[in-house]
Scaffold this motif. Structure first.
Motif, PDB file in Angstrom:
ATOM      1  N   LEU A  17      -7.326 -38.702 -47.267  1.00 41.04           N
ATOM      2  CA  LEU A  17      -7.999 -39.911 -47.744  1.00 41.04           C
ATOM      3  C   LEU A  17      -8.955 -39.575 -48.883  1.00 41.04           C
ATOM      4  O   LEU A  17      -9.212 -38.402 -49.169  1.00 41.04           O
ATOM      5  CB  LEU A  17      -8.743 -40.574 -46.582  1.00 41.04           C
ATOM      6  N   ASN A  18      -9.518 -40.605 -49.511  1.00 42.23           N
ATOM      7  CA  ASN A  18     -10.335 -40.385 -50.710  1.00 42.23           C
ATOM      8  C   ASN A  18     -11.659 -39.679 -50.436  1.00 42.23           C
ATOM      9  O   ASN A  18     -12.360 -39.296 -51.367  1.00 42.23           O
ATOM     10  CB  ASN A  18     -10.558 -41.700 -51.472  1.00 42.23           C
ATOM     11  N   ASN A  19     -12.008 -39.486 -49.152  1.00 45.28           N
ATOM     12  CA  ASN A  19     -13.220 -38.724 -48.828  1.00 45.28           C
ATOM     13  C   ASN A  19     -12.887 -37.351 -48.242  1.00 45.28           C
ATOM     14  O   ASN A  19     -13.759 -36.672 -47.714  1.00 45.28           O
ATOM     15  CB  ASN A  19     -14.109 -39.508 -47.850  1.00 45.28           C
ATOM     16  N   ALA A 144     -14.276 -42.231 -41.624  1.00 43.55           N
ATOM     17  CA  ALA A 144     -13.734 -42.900 -42.810  1.00 43.55           C
ATOM     18  C   ALA A 144     -13.887 -44.397 -42.619  1.00 43.55           C
ATOM     19  O   ALA A 144     -13.769 -44.913 -41.508  1.00 43.55           O
ATOM     20  CB  ALA A 144     -12.275 -42.522 -43.032  1.00 43.55           C
ATOM     21  N   ALA A 145     -14.154 -45.097 -43.727  1.00 46.91           N
ATOM     22  CA  ALA A 145     -14.377 -46.543 -43.708  1.00 46.91           C
ATOM     23  C   ALA A 145     -13.249 -47.224 -44.454  1.00 46.91           C
ATOM     24  O   ALA A 145     -12.836 -46.775 -45.527  1.00 46.91           O
ATOM     25  CB  ALA A 145     -15.718 -46.873 -44.376  1.00 46.91           C
ATOM     26  N   GLY A 146     -12.758 -48.318 -43.888  1.00 43.78           N
ATOM     27  CA  GLY A 146     -11.656 -48.998 -44.546  1.00 43.78           C
ATOM     28  C   GLY A 146     -11.630 -50.472 -44.216  1.00 43.78           C
ATOM     29  O   GLY A 146     -12.540 -51.024 -43.585  1.00 43.78           O
ATOM     30  N   VAL A 147     -10.566 -51.118 -44.673  1.00 45.74           N
ATOM     31  CA  VAL A 147     -10.392 -52.549 -44.479  1.00 45.74           C
ATOM     32  C   VAL A 147      -8.947 -52.812 -44.067  1.00 45.74           C
ATOM     33  O   VAL A 147      -8.103 -51.918 -44.085  1.00 45.74           O
ATOM     34  CB  VAL A 147     -10.735 -53.335 -45.771  1.00 45.74           C
ATOM     35  N   SER A 148      -8.693 -54.062 -43.705  1.00 45.65           N
ATOM     36  CA  SER A 148      -7.355 -54.471 -43.298  1.00 45.65           C
ATOM     37  C   SER A 148      -7.083 -55.858 -43.868  1.00 45.65           C
ATOM     38  O   SER A 148      -7.979 -56.715 -43.867  1.00 45.65           O
ATOM     39  CB  SER A 148      -7.276 -54.481 -41.764  1.00 45.65           C
ATOM     40  N   ALA A 188      -4.117 -47.023 -57.883  1.00 46.08           N
ATOM     41  CA  ALA A 188      -5.023 -46.903 -59.030  1.00 46.08           C
ATOM     42  C   ALA A 188      -6.460 -46.621 -58.613  1.00 46.08           C
ATOM     43  O   ALA A 188      -7.246 -46.093 -59.395  1.00 46.08           O
ATOM     44  CB  ALA A 188      -4.965 -48.182 -59.866  1.00 46.08           C
ATOM     45  N   HIS A 189      -6.813 -46.971 -57.351  1.00 45.32           N
ATOM     46  CA  HIS A 189      -8.200 -46.852 -56.909  1.00 45.32           C
ATOM     47  C   HIS A 189      -8.393 -45.837 -55.777  1.00 45.32           C
ATOM     48  O   HIS A 189      -9.474 -45.773 -55.189  1.00 45.32           O
ATOM     49  CB  HIS A 189      -8.736 -48.225 -56.479  1.00 45.32           C
ATOM     50  N   GLY A 190      -7.363 -45.069 -55.471  1.00 46.96           N
ATOM     51  CA  GLY A 190      -7.503 -44.023 -54.454  1.00 46.96           C
ATOM     52  C   GLY A 190      -7.608 -44.544 -53.035  1.00 46.96           C
ATOM     53  O   GLY A 190      -8.232 -43.919 -52.181  1.00 46.96           O
TER      54      GLY A 190
END
Length: 282
Positions: A17-19, A144-148, A188-190
């Motif tokens: 992931l991006n982190n 990790a933090a995300g959305v759905s 485009a935004h990782g």
């Protein structure tokens, strides 16, 4: 894990992931599994080799997941646990309270991934909820933090107002709904793309492109579709309560789709939604 079971446990690849946190590319979802059946299903999944378990507050089965985790002898650091913030709990303070509730039900001191379940744009609280999730990440309570179910405009707003770029966006994704524009925004935004309803609740399993590949490879249509997801680079979380199906869904690392196979499945995109549209669901 039981050593008496003759099955060899597959090695599941991970996505970084991006982190820098790594998530197994294939996980186990428990959507619509009753709490009293969840413990058995998750235990079967862990025995079959899954290490990523995806639940949500609204599923009502975080306690059942927690029981299975507590009964397992798999080290916590080898597991990847995801849960989600429900719509009614959005807002800064409400998000922090809801997270504590979920953690208590799971019996854990942290989760690996915490997602805002839906943007519910009419409520206009997802940016406040995201600030709370950023705080939980800073405190080390979520890795990790995300959305759905976020659309590009929702994601862009978080980028404009927040400090963290979501690590994951979990969306409905399958051959019938391929979300090319959204996936391009993610790339485009990782942001990693994670697929819920990866088999469209069975609606894509009799597509001629899928059945032809299944016949040629000796794999099931579901295995073919899961393989398509993996080769796209998607994180995927099939759900089942049947032990044989749970094992079958993870047995997808011993074959590959050809470029022609991928093209044939890509051609079946048809805006087929099994769930609500995120712009309208509040």
């Amino acid at each position: 894990m039981s050593t008496s079971h003759p099955q060899t446990v597959p090695t599941i690849p991970t996505v970084k992931l991006n982190n820098g946190v790594e998530i197994p590319q294939l996980g186990f979802g428990v959507f619509q599994v009753p709490d009293d059946e969840t413990t058995t299903a998750v235990s079967a999944a862990l025995e079959a080799g899954y290490r990523s378990i995806d639940t949500a507050a609204i599923y009502g089965n975080e306690t059942g997941v927690g029981r299975a985790l507590a009964a397992s002898d798999i080290p916590r650091e080898d597991l990847f646990i995801t849960t989600k913030l429900w719509n009614a709990d959005q807002g800064y303070d409400a998000t922090l309270r809801a997270f504590d509730t979920s953690l208590g039900k799971l019996g854990l001191d942290h989760v690996d991934l915490y997602l805002i379940h839906w943007p519910t744009p009419a409520r206009d609280l997802y940016a406040d909820s995201w600030r709370a999730i950023e705080r939980l990440a800073t405190e080390g309570r979520i890795r990790a933090a995300g959305v759905s179910n976020f659309q590009p405009a929702h994601l862009q707003r978080l980028q404009d107002t927040g400090d963290l770029v979501p690590a994951v966006n979990q969306v409905e994704l399958h051959p019938g709904l391929q979300q090319a524009e959204l996936r391009a925004f993610h790339a485009a935004h990782g942001i990693a793309t994670e697929a819920w309803s990866p088999l469209a609740q069975g609606a894509v399993l009799d597509d001629p492109a899928v059945t032809a590949i299944a016949e040629r490879t000796g794999k099931s249509p579901a295995q073919v579709v899961l393989r398509w997801h993996l080769q796209l680079g998607t994180i995927v979380i099939p759900k089942s309560v049947t032990p044989a199906r749970i094992r079958q869904n993870v047995d997808v690392f011993d074959f590959e789709l050809t470029a022609q196979d991928m093209t044939a499945i890509n051609a079946t995109d048809r805006d087929l939604r099994t769930g609500p549209h995120p712009d309208q669901f509040n």
